[in-house]
Design a protein around this motif. Structure first.
Motif, PDB file in Angstrom:
ATOM      1  N   LEU A   1      59.052  67.425 -30.855  1.00 37.90           N
ATOM      2  CA  LEU A   1      59.617  67.222 -29.528  1.00 37.90           C
ATOM      3  C   LEU A   1      58.476  66.735 -28.638  1.00 37.90           C
ATOM      4  O   LEU A   1      57.492  67.452 -28.430  1.00 37.90           O
ATOM      5  CB  LEU A   1      60.216  68.521 -28.976  1.00 37.90           C
ATOM      6  CG  LEU A   1      61.015  68.375 -27.687  1.00 37.90           C
ATOM      7  CD1 LEU A   1      62.333  67.649 -27.955  1.00 37.90           C
ATOM      8  CD2 LEU A   1      61.292  69.732 -27.073  1.00 37.90           C
TER       9      LEU A   1
ATOM     10  N   GLU B   1      60.193  64.562 -23.651  1.00 37.41           N
ATOM     11  CA  GLU B   1      61.498  65.116 -24.004  1.00 37.41           C
ATOM     12  C   GLU B   1      61.613  66.559 -23.512  1.00 37.41           C
ATOM     13  O   GLU B   1      62.661  66.964 -23.009  1.00 37.41           O
ATOM     14  CB  GLU B   1      61.714  65.034 -25.515  1.00 37.41           C
ATOM     15  CG  GLU B   1      61.853  63.611 -26.012  1.00 37.41           C
ATOM     16  CD  GLU B   1      61.809  63.484 -27.524  1.00 37.41           C
ATOM     17  OE1 GLU B   1      62.430  62.537 -28.038  1.00 37.41           O
ATOM     18  OE2 GLU B   1      61.151  64.307 -28.191  1.00 37.41           O
TER      19      GLU B   1
ATOM     20  N   ILE C   1      65.909  59.562 -22.968  1.00 38.64           N
ATOM     21  CA  ILE C   1      64.949  60.608 -23.317  1.00 38.64           C
ATOM     22  C   ILE C   1      65.657  61.950 -23.490  1.00 38.64           C
ATOM     23  O   ILE C   1      65.441  62.669 -24.472  1.00 38.64           O
ATOM     24  CB  ILE C   1      63.840  60.719 -22.249  1.00 38.64           C
ATOM     25  CG1 ILE C   1      62.972  59.463 -22.238  1.00 38.64           C
ATOM     26  CG2 ILE C   1      62.976  61.956 -22.500  1.00 38.64           C
ATOM     27  CD1 ILE C   1      62.029  59.377 -21.044  1.00 38.64           C
TER      28      ILE C   1
ATOM     29  N   SER D   1      67.796  62.079 -26.654  1.00 35.81           N
ATOM     30  CA  SER D   1      66.963  62.259 -27.841  1.00 35.81           C
ATOM     31  C   SER D   1      66.509  63.712 -27.973  1.00 35.81           C
ATOM     32  O   SER D   1      66.530  64.292 -29.062  1.00 35.81           O
ATOM     33  CB  SER D   1      65.750  61.328 -27.749  1.00 35.81           C
ATOM     34  OG  SER D   1      64.847  61.581 -28.787  1.00 35.81           O
ATOM     35  N   ALA D   2      66.114  64.309 -26.849  1.00 38.87           N
ATOM     36  CA  ALA D   2      65.652  65.706 -26.867  1.00 38.87           C
ATOM     37  C   ALA D   2      66.785  66.647 -27.270  1.00 38.87           C
ATOM     38  O   ALA D   2      66.588  67.550 -28.096  1.00 38.87           O
ATOM     39  CB  ALA D   2      65.115  66.092 -25.491  1.00 38.87           C
TER      40      ALA D   2
END
Length: 97
Positions: free
Chosen positions: A34, A38, A69, A72-73
């Motif tokens: 991570l 993120e 972002i 994705s996190a």
């Protein structure tokens, strides 16, 4: 040639470097990284409850970039929870301001 990465403003730090299932050695788990940006996006959107526009302004990125972002996190966190993987939190804060 890829565009250069724009600096992101990152204010939060994780108080630990790894989040994993209890009782399982880290070396035996699949590890998912991570990124600091993120982690910051999750903090702003989910903990602080900021809108994407406000959070993007704090990180000094566009709203669309912030959305990418945080998506994705969230995917990485869900992946680790569902599949019992280790979530590795990168402690390097190159762009911290």
């Amino acid at each position: 040639m890829a565009r250069p990465k724009i600096s992101r403003r990152i204010c939060g730090r994780a108080p630990y470097s790894c989040f994993k299932p209890n009782g399982v050695p880290t070396h035996s788990l699949t590890q998912v990284q991570l990124l600091p940006e993120e982690f910051e996006a999750l903090r702003l959107a989910d903990l602080e409850g900021l809108s994407q526009l406000d959070a993007a302004a704090q990180m000094q990125v566009s709203r669309q970039t912030f959305g990418n972002i945080v998506a994705s996190a969230r995917y990485k966190v869900a992946q680790c929870l569902v599949h019992g993987q280790a979530l590795m939190l990168n402690q390097e804060m190159e762009n911290e301001q």
